[in-house]
Write a protein that holds these residues in place. Structure first.
Motif, short mmCIF file in Angstrom:
data_model
loop_
_atom_site.label_atom_id
_atom_site.label_comp_id
_atom_site.label_asym_id
_atom_site.label_seq_id
_atom_site.Cartn_x
_atom_site.Cartn_y
_atom_site.Cartn_z
N VAL A 132 19.81 50.49 37.89
CA VAL A 132 20.68 51.59 37.99
C VAL A 132 19.81 52.93 38.52
CG1 VAL A 132 22.38 53.19 36.70
CG2 VAL A 132 22.32 50.72 36.32
N SER A 133 18.70 53.14 37.71
CA SER A 133 18.03 54.36 38.03
C SER A 133 17.30 54.57 39.54
CB SER A 133 16.73 54.55 37.07
OG SER A 133 17.01 54.33 35.84
N CYS A 134 17.24 53.11 39.95
CA CYS A 134 16.87 53.25 41.50
C CYS A 134 18.27 53.26 42.71
CB CYS A 134 16.31 51.80 42.00
SG CYS A 134 14.62 51.61 40.99
N ASN A 135 19.30 53.30 42.10
CA ASN A 135 20.42 53.63 43.03
C ASN A 135 20.33 54.84 43.71
OD1 ASN A 135 22.90 54.56 43.58
ND2 ASN A 135 24.05 53.61 42.18
N PRO A 136 20.23 54.81 44.99
CA PRO A 136 20.09 55.94 45.90
C PRO A 136 20.89 57.11 45.37
CG PRO A 136 20.11 54.19 47.19
CD PRO A 136 20.63 53.65 45.79
N ALA A 137 22.17 57.03 45.07
CA ALA A 137 23.01 58.30 44.89
C ALA A 137 22.55 58.82 43.39
CB ALA A 137 24.44 57.68 44.62
N ILE A 138 22.15 58.02 42.51
CA ILE A 138 21.63 58.64 41.20
C ILE A 138 20.31 59.22 41.53
CG2 ILE A 138 20.64 57.95 39.29
CD1 ILE A 138 22.77 55.77 38.71
N VAL A 139 19.34 58.73 42.35
CA VAL A 139 18.18 59.48 42.58
C VAL A 139 18.46 60.78 43.44
CG1 VAL A 139 16.02 59.58 44.25
CG2 VAL A 139 16.58 57.28 42.86
N MET A 140 19.39 60.72 44.32
CA MET A 140 19.65 62.05 45.14
C MET A 140 20.20 63.21 44.24
SD MET A 140 22.39 62.50 48.65
CE MET A 140 21.55 61.15 49.17
N MET A 141 21.14 62.62 43.20
CA MET A 141 21.71 63.67 42.26
C MET A 141 20.68 64.21 41.29
SD MET A 141 25.58 62.14 41.19
CE MET A 141 25.18 60.30 41.09
N LYS A 142 19.74 63.37 40.90
CA LYS A 142 18.76 63.83 40.19
C LYS A 142 17.74 64.84 40.74
CE LYS A 142 18.09 60.08 36.62
NZ LYS A 142 17.25 59.32 36.17
N ALA A 143 17.65 64.81 42.08
CA ALA A 143 16.80 65.77 42.98
C ALA A 143 17.80 66.89 43.63
CB ALA A 143 16.35 64.76 44.17
N CYS A 144 18.97 66.93 43.11
CA CYS A 144 19.77 68.14 43.81
C CYS A 144 19.40 69.24 43.12
CB CYS A 144 21.09 67.92 43.51
SG CYS A 144 22.16 66.77 44.68
N PRO A 145 19.58 70.57 43.91
CA PRO A 145 19.32 71.77 43.17
C PRO A 145 20.40 71.92 41.84
CG PRO A 145 19.75 71.97 45.53
CD PRO A 145 20.19 70.53 45.10
N THR A 146 19.89 72.81 41.27
CA THR A 146 20.52 73.09 39.85
C THR A 146 22.06 73.46 40.11
OG1 THR A 146 18.80 73.99 38.82
CG2 THR A 146 20.56 74.48 37.82
N PHE A 147 22.39 74.37 41.07
CA PHE A 147 23.95 74.59 41.21
C PHE A 147 24.73 73.23 41.61
CE2 PHE A 147 23.43 79.48 41.54
CZ PHE A 147 23.31 79.47 40.52
N ALA A 148 24.09 72.41 42.36
CA ALA A 148 24.59 71.37 42.79
C ALA A 148 24.90 70.31 41.91
CB ALA A 148 23.94 70.64 43.88
N GLN A 149 23.70 70.24 40.74
CA GLN A 149 24.11 69.46 39.54
C GLN A 149 25.21 69.97 38.88
OE1 GLN A 149 20.42 69.00 37.61
NE2 GLN A 149 19.70 67.79 39.42
N ILE A 150 25.28 71.27 38.53
CA ILE A 150 26.35 72.01 37.76
C ILE A 150 27.67 71.67 38.46
CG2 ILE A 150 27.43 74.05 37.21
CD1 ILE A 150 24.46 75.11 36.54
N PHE A 151 27.84 71.71 39.79
CA PHE A 151 29.04 71.35 40.64
C PHE A 151 29.54 70.02 40.25
CE2 PHE A 151 31.79 70.46 44.15
CZ PHE A 151 32.75 71.67 44.34
N LEU A 152 28.60 69.14 40.41
CA LEU A 152 28.98 67.66 40.16
C LEU A 152 29.37 67.31 38.67
CD1 LEU A 152 25.89 65.71 41.92
CD2 LEU A 152 28.31 65.85 42.58
N ARG A 153 29.03 68.11 37.84
CA ARG A 153 29.20 67.75 36.36
C ARG A 153 30.64 68.74 36.30
NH1 ARG A 153 24.58 70.68 33.33
NH2 ARG A 153 26.01 70.20 31.48
N GLY A 154 30.78 69.91 36.95
CA GLY A 154 32.05 70.36 36.82
C GLY A 154 33.09 69.84 37.47
N THR A 155 33.05 69.09 38.45
CA THR A 155 33.88 68.09 39.08
C THR A 155 34.41 66.82 38.12
OG1 THR A 155 32.85 68.42 41.29
CG2 THR A 155 34.28 66.67 41.00
#
Length: 109
Positions: free
Chosen positions: A4-27
């Motif tokens: 699961v940790s190697c899922n490209p989408a998860i890797v990408m989300m972990k590498a996103c800028p802080t505000f992008a991560q906050i936006f995803l969590r806000g979604t």
């Protein structure tokens, strides 16, 4: 768990800028509040502001989160209907809410 940790989408989300991560969590928070897996950018912005405050981050400005939405759409993590509509545009995740929560679990930090 490694698969699961190697899922490209998860890797990408972990590498996103802080505000992008906050936006995803806000979604995800907006989806849970509304009971459907679609929310307006305005709803996501409201939830993102609360999450930023809880995380000790400054509250992102609306224009910053609109730019973040464009970035997240470009990298394929979200789908936005007519982002030119600004805060009235509709947002959907292009990944599962569970993947977002797994990738951005703040308890591990």
């Amino acid at each position: 768990v490694n698969a699961v940790s190697c899922n490209p989408a998860i890797v990408m989300m972990k590498a996103c800028p802080t505000f992008a991560q906050i936006f995803l969590r806000g979604t995800v928070a907006a989806f849970r509040t509304l009971g459907v897996e679609e929310a307006s950018v305005e709803d996501v912005i409201d939830h993102s502001g609360v999450i930023a405050s809880m995380d000790g981050e400054r509250k992102p400005e609306t224009f910053e989160l609109l730019q973040v939405a464009g970035y997240l759409e470009t990298v394929g993590l979200i789908l936005v209907d007519n982002l030119q509509s600004g805060i009235h545009a509709k947002v959907r995740l292009n990944v599962s809410p569970e993947d977002v929560l797994f990738a951005l679990n703040t308890e591990k930090k």
